[in-house]
Design a protein around this motif. Structure first.
Motif, mmCIF file in Angstrom:
data_model
loop_
_atom_site.group_PDB
_atom_site.id
_atom_site.type_symbol
_atom_site.label_atom_id
_atom_site.label_comp_id
_atom_site.label_asym_id
_atom_site.label_seq_id
_atom_site.Cartn_x
_atom_site.Cartn_y
_atom_site.Cartn_z
ATOM 1 N N GLU A 1 5.384 13.154 18.461
ATOM 2 C CA GLU A 1 4.940 11.771 18.299
ATOM 3 C C GLU A 1 4.737 11.435 16.830
ATOM 4 O O GLU A 1 5.121 10.359 16.368
ATOM 5 N N ASP A 2 4.142 12.359 16.076
ATOM 6 C CA ASP A 2 3.958 12.155 14.648
ATOM 7 C C ASP A 2 5.296 12.023 13.931
ATOM 8 O O ASP A 2 5.447 11.194 13.034
ATOM 9 N N ASP A 3 6.268 12.849 14.328
ATOM 10 C CA ASP A 3 7.590 12.781 13.721
ATOM 11 C C ASP A 3 8.236 11.420 13.987
ATOM 12 O O ASP A 3 8.869 10.840 13.106
ATOM 13 N N LYS A 4 8.075 10.906 15.200
ATOM 14 C CA LYS A 4 8.636 9.596 15.539
ATOM 15 C C LYS A 4 7.952 8.491 14.744
ATOM 16 O O LYS A 4 8.614 7.576 14.250
ATOM 17 N N LYS A 5 6.638 8.582 14.609
ATOM 18 C CA LYS A 5 5.897 7.578 13.830
ATOM 19 C C LYS A 5 6.310 7.634 12.364
ATOM 20 O O LYS A 5 6.505 6.604 11.730
ATOM 21 N N ALA A 6 6.439 8.843 11.845
ATOM 22 C CA ALA A 6 6.841 9.007 10.448
ATOM 23 C C ALA A 6 8.244 8.438 10.225
ATOM 24 O O ALA A 6 8.487 7.747 9.233
ATOM 25 N N ALA A 7 9.154 8.714 11.151
ATOM 26 C CA ALA A 7 10.519 8.188 11.031
ATOM 27 C C ALA A 7 10.524 6.669 11.072
ATOM 28 O O ALA A 7 11.252 6.017 10.310
ATOM 29 N N ALA A 8 9.704 6.081 11.924
ATOM 30 C CA ALA A 8 9.629 4.619 12.018
ATOM 31 C C ALA A 8 9.082 4.016 10.735
ATOM 32 O O ALA A 8 9.578 2.985 10.253
ATOM 33 N N ILE A 9 8.093 4.646 10.150
ATOM 34 C CA ILE A 9 7.517 4.148 8.899
ATOM 35 C C ILE A 9 8.520 4.280 7.768
ATOM 36 O O ILE A 9 8.686 3.363 6.956
ATOM 37 N N LEU A 10 9.225 5.398 7.703
ATOM 38 C CA LEU A 10 10.238 5.579 6.658
ATOM 39 C C LEU A 10 11.373 4.573 6.812
ATOM 40 O O LEU A 10 11.911 4.075 5.815
ATOM 41 N N LEU A 11 11.730 4.239 8.043
ATOM 42 C CA LEU A 11 12.763 3.236 8.291
ATOM 43 C C LEU A 11 12.294 1.854 7.822
ATOM 44 O O LEU A 11 13.052 1.120 7.185
ATOM 45 N N ASN B 1 0.786 -1.235 0.000
ATOM 46 C CA ASN B 1 0.000 0.000 0.000
ATOM 47 C C ASN B 1 0.817 1.285 0.000
ATOM 48 O O ASN B 1 0.282 2.351 -0.229
ATOM 49 N N GLY B 2 2.101 1.194 0.291
ATOM 50 C CA GLY B 2 2.950 2.377 0.313
ATOM 51 C C GLY B 2 2.896 3.111 1.638
ATOM 52 O O GLY B 2 2.195 2.718 2.571
ATOM 53 N N ILE B 3 3.636 4.190 1.713
ATOM 54 C CA ILE B 3 3.704 5.019 2.919
ATOM 55 C C ILE B 3 2.391 5.795 3.022
ATOM 56 O O ILE B 3 1.988 6.453 2.067
ATOM 57 N N PRO B 4 1.735 5.726 4.178
ATOM 58 C CA PRO B 4 0.488 6.492 4.330
ATOM 59 C C PRO B 4 0.723 7.972 4.054
ATOM 60 O O PRO B 4 1.764 8.522 4.414
ATOM 61 N N ILE B 5 -0.225 8.596 3.413
ATOM 62 C CA ILE B 5 -0.101 10.003 3.025
ATOM 63 C C ILE B 5 0.226 10.886 4.223
ATOM 64 O O ILE B 5 1.028 11.800 4.124
ATOM 65 N N SER B 6 -0.357 10.599 5.369
ATOM 66 C CA SER B 6 -0.125 11.448 6.533
ATOM 67 C C SER B 6 1.319 11.388 7.022
ATOM 68 O O SER B 6 1.747 12.234 7.784
ATOM 69 N N TYR B 7 2.081 10.385 6.585
ATOM 70 C CA TYR B 7 3.483 10.260 6.988
ATOM 71 C C TYR B 7 4.442 10.505 5.833
ATOM 72 O O TYR B 7 5.623 10.250 5.947
ATOM 73 N N SER B 8 3.936 10.996 4.742
ATOM 74 C CA SER B 8 4.818 11.282 3.616
ATOM 75 C C SER B 8 5.676 12.489 3.945
ATOM 76 O O SER B 8 5.589 13.068 5.016
ATOM 77 N N LYS B 9 6.480 12.906 3.010
ATOM 78 C CA LYS B 9 7.441 13.980 3.256
ATOM 79 C C LYS B 9 6.781 15.315 3.573
ATOM 80 O O LYS B 9 7.390 16.179 4.168
ATOM 81 N N LYS B 10 5.531 15.489 3.179
ATOM 82 C CA LYS B 10 4.843 16.746 3.455
ATOM 83 C C LYS B 10 4.304 16.730 4.878
ATOM 84 O O LYS B 10 3.732 15.762 5.323
#
Length: 121
Positions: free
Chosen positions: A66-76, A41-50
């Motif tokens: 918290e959002d930044d940490k979640k986004a970093a975990a998903i990108l990892l 499904n790809g990276i959720p839009i809410s955690y994309s680079k924007k």
């Protein structure tokens, strides 16, 4: 060595033959690492680079952290999945996915090229 705790993934190297078999093995590997949903499904839009816009609340700073940490975990996780794909293709196939910036993009490129085509057998 069994039980050594190694996290090394051993995959069959895809060289344009037997794509469907390779794909089944790869899906199993992704599922075992909890990565399949991300690949599919790809990276959720809410955690994309924007950055998403936030409502002004007292907890905004904590929530943003918290959002930044979640986004970093998903990108990892996505980088891990992309690395698994890159390491599971031959040097001849690799250039086709070399510019993919996510696991989903690489997966779809391979699917588009080899699924159901002349390369299957």
């Amino acid at each position: 060595m069994a039980g050594s705790g190694s996290s090394e993934v051993r995959t069959t190297i895809f060289s344009s033959e037997n794509y469907e078999f390779w794909k089944i093995k790869m899906v199993t590997i992704f599922k075992s690492y909890g990565l399949w949903n991300l690949v599919e499904n790809g990276i959720p839009i809410s955690y994309s680079k924007k950055k998403k816009k936030k409502k002004k609340k007292a907890y905004e700073e904590i929530s943003e952290e918290e959002d930044d940490k979640k986004a970093a975990a998903i990108l990892l996780k996505d980088a891990k999945a992309l690395g698994i794909i890159q390491n599971a293709v031959s040097d001849q196939i690799f250039p086709q996915i070399a510019n993919a910036d996510s696991a989903k993009v690489a997966w779809e490129l391979l699917y588009g090229e080899f699924h159901g085509g002349d390369h299957v057998r």
